[in-house]
Write a protein that holds these residues in place. Structure first.
Motif, PDB file in Angstrom:
ATOM      1  N   ASP A  55       1.085   9.262 -15.051  1.00 18.09           N
ATOM      2  CA  ASP A  55       2.293   8.441 -15.102  1.00 18.09           C
ATOM      3  C   ASP A  55       1.965   7.031 -14.603  1.00 18.09           C
ATOM      4  N   LYS A  56       2.040   6.055 -15.491  1.00 16.18           N
ATOM      5  CA  LYS A  56       1.667   4.687 -15.149  1.00 16.18           C
ATOM      6  C   LYS A  56       2.587   4.087 -14.084  1.00 16.18           C
ATOM      7  N   GLU A  57       3.851   4.530 -14.030  1.00 21.13           N
ATOM      8  CA  GLU A  57       4.774   3.981 -13.036  1.00 21.13           C
ATOM      9  C   GLU A  57       4.408   4.462 -11.628  1.00 21.13           C
ATOM     10  N   ILE A  58       3.984   5.699 -11.512  1.00 23.98           N
ATOM     11  CA  ILE A  58       3.526   6.207 -10.210  1.00 23.98           C
ATOM     12  C   ILE A  58       2.288   5.457  -9.753  1.00 23.98           C
ATOM     13  N   VAL A  59       1.332   5.310 -10.667  1.00 27.01           N
ATOM     14  CA  VAL A  59       0.089   4.618 -10.320  1.00 27.01           C
ATOM     15  C   VAL A  59       0.358   3.162  -9.956  1.00 27.01           C
ATOM     16  N   ASN A  60       1.219   2.495 -10.722  1.00 25.24           N
ATOM     17  CA  ASN A  60       1.566   1.113 -10.407  1.00 25.24           C
ATOM     18  C   ASN A  60       2.223   1.012  -9.034  1.00 25.24           C
ATOM     19  N   LEU A  61       3.104   1.957  -8.726  1.00 21.17           N
ATOM     20  CA  LEU A  61       3.778   1.940  -7.427  1.00 21.17           C
ATOM     21  C   LEU A  61       2.781   1.957  -6.278  1.00 21.17           C
ATOM     22  N   LYS A  66      -0.433  -0.615  -1.995  1.00 21.81           N
ATOM     23  CA  LYS A  66      -1.742  -0.830  -1.367  1.00 21.81           C
ATOM     24  C   LYS A  66      -2.040  -2.319  -1.206  1.00 21.81           C
ATOM     25  N   TYR A  67      -1.702  -3.110  -2.228  1.00 24.88           N
ATOM     26  CA  TYR A  67      -2.095  -4.516  -2.239  1.00 24.88           C
ATOM     27  C   TYR A  67      -0.964  -5.500  -1.943  1.00 24.88           C
ATOM     28  N   HIS A  68       0.290  -5.096  -2.150  1.00 21.66           N
ATOM     29  CA  HIS A  68       1.400  -6.043  -2.006  1.00 21.66           C
ATOM     30  C   HIS A  68       2.578  -5.433  -1.240  1.00 21.66           C
ATOM     31  N   GLU A  69       2.291  -4.700  -0.205  1.00 24.08           N
ATOM     32  CA  GLU A  69       3.350  -4.043   0.580  1.00 24.08           C
ATOM     33  C   GLU A  69       4.353  -5.035   1.141  1.00 24.08           C
ATOM     34  N   ALA A  70       3.885  -6.198   1.594  1.00 19.43           N
ATOM     35  CA  ALA A  70       4.777  -7.182   2.214  1.00 19.43           C
ATOM     36  C   ALA A  70       5.832  -7.676   1.233  1.00 19.43           C
ATOM     37  N   GLU A  71       5.422  -7.927  -0.015  1.00 20.12           N
ATOM     38  CA  GLU A  71       6.386  -8.411  -1.011  1.00 20.12           C
ATOM     39  C   GLU A  71       7.364  -7.311  -1.414  1.00 20.12           C
ATOM     40  N   ILE A  72       6.895  -6.082  -1.509  1.00 18.45           N
ATOM     41  CA  ILE A  72       7.796  -4.962  -1.799  1.00 18.45           C
ATOM     42  C   ILE A  72       8.822  -4.814  -0.680  1.00 18.45           C
ATOM     43  N   PRO A 131      17.311   6.446   3.337  1.00 17.34           N
ATOM     44  CA  PRO A 131      17.129   5.186   4.063  1.00 17.34           C
ATOM     45  C   PRO A 131      15.703   4.652   4.060  1.00 17.34           C
ATOM     46  N   GLN A 132      14.705   5.513   3.795  1.00 11.51           N
ATOM     47  CA  GLN A 132      13.339   5.095   4.069  1.00 11.51           C
ATOM     48  C   GLN A 132      12.874   3.920   3.212  1.00 11.51           C
ATOM     49  N   ILE A 133      13.490   3.721   2.035  1.00  9.68           N
ATOM     50  CA  ILE A 133      13.013   2.640   1.174  1.00  9.68           C
ATOM     51  C   ILE A 133      13.328   1.268   1.753  1.00  9.68           C
ATOM     52  N   PHE A 134      14.231   1.189   2.721  1.00 13.96           N
ATOM     53  CA  PHE A 134      14.587  -0.094   3.298  1.00 13.96           C
ATOM     54  C   PHE A 134      13.863  -0.361   4.625  1.00 13.96           C
ATOM     55  N   GLU A 135      12.994   0.542   5.044  1.00 13.30           N
ATOM     56  CA  GLU A 135      12.328   0.438   6.346  1.00 13.30           C
ATOM     57  C   GLU A 135      10.934  -0.159   6.164  1.00 13.30           C
ATOM     58  N   THR A 136      10.776  -1.422   6.539  1.00 20.03           N
ATOM     59  CA  THR A 136       9.515  -2.117   6.299  1.00 20.03           C
ATOM     60  C   THR A 136       8.370  -1.547   7.129  1.00 20.03           C
ATOM     61  N   GLU A 137       8.640  -1.091   8.344  1.00 16.81           N
ATOM     62  CA  GLU A 137       7.571  -0.533   9.168  1.00 16.81           C
ATOM     63  C   GLU A 137       6.998   0.723   8.520  1.00 16.81           C
ATOM     64  N   TYR A 138       7.846   1.490   7.870  1.00 15.27           N
ATOM     65  CA  TYR A 138       7.402   2.700   7.178  1.00 15.27           C
ATOM     66  C   TYR A 138       6.450   2.339   6.041  1.00 15.27           C
ATOM     67  N   LEU A 139       6.782   1.307   5.266  1.00 11.57           N
ATOM     68  CA  LEU A 139       5.929   0.911   4.151  1.00 11.57           C
ATOM     69  C   LEU A 139       4.573   0.420   4.632  1.00 11.57           C
ATOM     70  N   LYS A 140       4.503  -0.159   5.810  1.00 11.64           N
ATOM     71  CA  LYS A 140       3.207  -0.582   6.367  1.00 11.64           C
ATOM     72  C   LYS A 140       2.333   0.631   6.650  1.00 11.64           C
ATOM     73  N   ASP A 144      -1.341   1.386   4.977  1.00 13.44           N
ATOM     74  CA  ASP A 144      -2.529   1.710   5.769  1.00 13.44           C
ATOM     75  C   ASP A 144      -3.152   3.019   5.302  1.00 13.44           C
ATOM     76  N   ARG A 145      -2.304   3.985   4.934  1.00 14.71           N
ATOM     77  CA  ARG A 145      -2.815   5.281   4.472  1.00 14.71           C
ATOM     78  C   ARG A 145      -3.561   5.132   3.143  1.00 14.71           C
ATOM     79  N   LEU A 146      -3.122   4.181   2.307  1.00 13.20           N
ATOM     80  CA  LEU A 146      -3.723   3.985   0.991  1.00 13.20           C
ATOM     81  C   LEU A 146      -4.956   3.076   1.022  1.00 13.20           C
ATOM     82  N   ARG A 147      -5.218   2.473   2.151  1.00 13.29           N
ATOM     83  CA  ARG A 147      -6.219   1.402   2.229  1.00 13.29           C
ATOM     84  C   ARG A 147      -7.580   1.802   1.655  1.00 13.29           C
TER      85      ARG A 147
END
Length: 251
Positions: A55-61, A66-72, A131-140, A144-147
């Protein structure tokens, strides 16, 4: 143990503790059918890790995380759990979006839809919106896990060809046999090809699949563990309850 940023039909949230306890020693960890990544996000990092999904959408996500967490994270700050926002995203032509915008759209649709199927807006009178999609610390933490992880968008057979070694462990969670709802074509032909490749594997594998007599016949001679899983997310009462699943290994 992290919770994945998305949920997917067939996710291993209810089985991941059992699966993680069964993972053997290895150097390279490969998930052939990544989905939401419940096992990957729950286990300790391996020396080398590979996540793959067709699934290209999963891979893109996950590439964008991994590369643009801050903008997301910045874009998600402006999102609200609203039916009209959901409908707008559903009707958006993804070709008009950047890869980061596609990732935000994908997170929103899955997190705010009924049973994470991405089709109908999900609402409840006893639970708050996810709620988790709005939590920036969680996305960081996700970033890190994907690094140090390789992210692939290939067919499962190509991934096996590329990564199969004596020190590789494959976690396989394909679409279940004769089960609807995954949105991709994975029929008997694909299951039999997977079966053939797993039988000839140099490394080790753990396969999760529905309890089906044909499946048991295909994997006769391997270690088969039967488990019961309680599924409660369905509009139909008749579809809720305990179902038998199989955990199959070559070790």
């Amino acid at each position: 143990m992290l919770k994945p940023p998305i949920s997917r039909m067939g996710g291993k949230s209810k089985l991941r503790k059992i699966i993680i306890e069964m993972i053997p020693e290895h150097i390279c960890y490969v998930e052939l059918f990544f989905g939401a990544g419940w096992v990957y996000f729950g286990k300790e990092p391996s020396k080398v890790e590979v996540i793959n999904d067709i699934d290209k959408e999963i891979v893109n996500l996950f590439k964008m995380m991994k590369y643009h967490e801050a903008e997301i994270s910045r874009l998600l700050k402006y999102e609200v759990s609203a039916r009209d926002v959901f409908d707008n995203y559903i009707n958006t032509d993804i070709k008009s979006l950047t890869d980061v915008q596609r990732a935000v759209r994908f997170i929103f649709i899955l997190s705010q839809s009924f049973a994470s199927k991405g089709k109908h807006f999900g609402y409840a009178t006893t639970n708050r919106p996810s709620p988790q999609i709005f939590e920036t610390e969680y996305l960081k933490l996700v970033k890190d896990r994907l690094r140090n992880t390789y992210i692939e968008n290939l067919s499962f057979e190509k991934v096996i060809d590329k990564y199969d070694r004596n020190h590789t462990f494959f976690f396989c969670d394909p679409p279940y046999f004769e089960t609807d709802g995954y949105g991709i074509e994975f029929e008997r032909k694909e299951h039999l090809l997977l079966n053939t490749m797993l039988k000839n594997l140099k490394g080790k594998f753990l396969l999760t699949i529905n309890d089906h007599p044909e499946v048991k016949e295909w994997y006769r001679g391997f270690n088969i563990k039967e488990v019961e899983v309680n599924y409660s997310v369905s509009r139909e009462q008749s579809a809720r309850g305990k179902y038998k699943e199989l955990i199959i290994t070559n070790y």
